[in-house]
Structures are given as C-alpha cells and as structure tokens.
Design an enzyme around this catalytic site. Structure first.
Site, PDB file in Angstrom:
ATOM      1  NE  ARG A 152      -9.461   3.431   1.582  1.00  0.00           N
ATOM      2  CZ  ARG A 152      -9.867   4.491   0.896  1.00  0.00           C
ATOM      3  NH1 ARG A 152     -10.556   5.447   1.501  1.00  0.00           N
ATOM      4  NH2 ARG A 152      -9.573   4.590  -0.381  1.00  0.00           N
ATOM      5  CE  LYS A 192      -0.188  -3.269   0.217  1.00  0.00           C
ATOM      6  NZ  LYS A 192      -0.377  -2.028   1.000  1.00  0.00           N
ATOM      7  N   PRO A 252       4.412  -8.304   1.173  1.00  0.00           N
ATOM      8  CG  PRO A 252       4.060  -6.435   2.505  1.00  0.00           C
ATOM      9  CD  PRO A 252       5.130  -7.396   2.066  1.00  0.00           C
ATOM     10  CG  ASP A 298       2.040  -2.739  -3.806  1.00  0.00           C
ATOM     11  OD1 ASP A 298       2.885  -3.452  -4.358  1.00  0.00           O
ATOM     12  OD2 ASP A 298       2.223  -1.529  -3.607  1.00  0.00           O
TER      13      ASP A 298
END
Length: 259
Positions: free
Chosen positions: A158, A200, A217, A219
DNA sequence: TGCCAGGCTTCAC
DNA sequence: GTGAAGCATGGC
C-alpha cells in the site's frame, strides 16, 4: 478537566469500533485520543465522561469530533421500531457508538492502509507513521517519505498508493477542498479516481472523513452479516441519512460476537 | 506455523 | 461485466 453527562456515548466502544486508529486504552477506565495534532485523555463511568481539556477546547474541537449535536437516541429508537431482530440486538449491544468527524486527510490515508489488513496492525502502522507522537504526517511530509521509510512503517504494497495520493494532493491533481464540497455520489466517484481507493475505502472516507452518513461501507464483515441473516439481500438505502450509523452498529456487534 | 486481515488492481474471458 | 489471481506484512 471537564466533566459532562453524555448519553448514547461509550468511549470504549468507540475506541474499539474500527473507525479510528488513534484511540488507545491507557489504564482501566481511561483512554488517550490523538487527533488534529492534539491529545485528549478521556475517562468514563456510566454517563459521566471526563475530558481532560478546557471547556473552550471542547467546544471548539471535540464537540464536533464526537458528533455531539446528533441525537443518537432518536436514531436508535427509529432502528428499534423497525422490529428487525438482528439490528435491534446490534443497536442494544453498541449503544454508545458514534460516528466520529475525523480529519479528512488522516482518514483517507488510514483507510487505504486498512485494506486487507487487521486492526491491530493498522494501528501499529499509523503509530509508526506518526513517530508515536500526536502529529499525523501532513500531505507534504508524506509526499516526501522515502519508500524505505514507508516500508519500515509496515505499509507493504500500500506504500505506493499512499505516496501517489500524497503527491497528487500536493501537486493539486487531487483536491481535498473540492472533495469536501461534493455530494455523496460525487465524492465516491472522485475518491475512486485514486489508485488504492475502491468502493469500500471510498465509503469509509465518506462516512468517517466527510460525515456523509448515508454511506454504507460493505466489507467482509458486513457481507457475512448480509449473507447469514438477510439471505444475501440488504437494502441500506432505506435508512437514508443514517445508513452509515446502522452499518457501524452491525460491524461492531458482529465483530464482538466473534471474540 | 500457517492462516488471515474494515480490498484493490490487473488480466483473462 | 464478471471472476480469479496476486499482493506485503505482521497479529494471532
């Protein structure tokens, strides 16, 4: 020290709700929150909450942060009135949850880091990014972090997402002030132009960083709930501007059940 | 000691 | 448009 009587508020639940990663339990009954380059100690016994700050600071900073102007009691009542067994249990369990109004920049970075990650490690990574201080790195600072430095903080794959985002914000190609002015749908679309931001993460940013409480959201936990208790079908849009609050009760309840 | 985590991008088809 | 592989790293 400021003592307030607050209903529909539980700092332990909020700290453990997975929406913020810089609230830590210090001792029994005492938590330390870091946000907006400030540090705040909070202790709570029933509805008596002690905020270690002046009344002026509370009104200027923390009143909004904790979403104190919103009537969570009324929202919970309207959810309970639906007669939905699962939601009723979730609301009763997470009775003191709130949707925090967090710093936008910190929220975007934090939820990019959150993807395919676990909460203890997210907290650890963010703590390292902050050098274990109250200061969350600014756009300019993060844009200058070396790859090695980001890697040593534990960002893994990331790192590129965060660095690209910081550089885009710095050079003006991604505009946070513009983002703040968009409506929910526009904000989601704009957020998803950034690499590493999907549906998300964009919805988490909309909910926790832009306070778009219609955001919902989805998930792995929410998916699991919908599959298990709603036969795979759950229309969050019926909750309109408190869908995100419903989501938070669901997420918190389901995660707690697994422990 | 592997398994898995508040997903996303890329690449087949 | 849908589906599956690959992804860095550390907590458990």
């Amino acid at each position: 020290m400021l003592i307030k009587h607050v209903s529909d508020f539980n700092i332990e639940q909020i700290a453990d709700s997975g929406q913020c990663f810089r609230i830590d339990k210090v001792t029994d009954g005492k938590w330390r929150l870091r946000a907006f380059n400030r540090e705040l100690e909070i202790s709570q016994r029933q509805e008596e909450v002690r905020f270690d700050c002046s009344a002026e600071e509370f009104d200027a900073v923390w009143f909004d942060y904790f979403d104190m102007s919103r009537d969570y009691g009324a929202i919970k009542s309207s959810i309970l009135a639906l007669g939905d067994e699962y939601l009723s249990a979730a609301v009763k369990f997470g009775y003191g949850l709130r949707i925090l109004r967090q710093d936008l920049w910190e929220t975007i970075v934090s939820f990019i880091i959150s993807q395919r990650n676990n909460i203890p490690k997210i907290k650890n990574t963010i703590s390292k990014l902050c050098h274990d201080s109250v200061h969350f790195p600014s756009v300019a600072e993060l844009a200058e972090f070396s790859d090695d430095k980001l890697k040593s903080c534990g960002l893994g794959y990331r790192a590129k997402y965060v660095k690209d985002l910081a550089q885009n914000v710095r050079n003006g190609s991604f505009d946070l002030d513009k983002l703040k002015k968009l409506n929910y749908t526009q904000a989601i679309d704009y957020l998803k132009t950034q690499s590493g931001v999907g549906d998300k993460v964009a919805n988490c940013v909309a909910l926790f960083g832009l306070h778009k409480t219609e955001a919902f959201p989805v998930d792995v936990w929410i998916k699991r709930i919908i599959d298990t208790y709603y036969n795979g079908h759950f229309d969050a849009s019926k909750f309109k501007d408190y869908a995100g609050i419903v989501q938070q009760y669901m997420f918190y309840y389901e995660r707690a059940k697994g422990k």
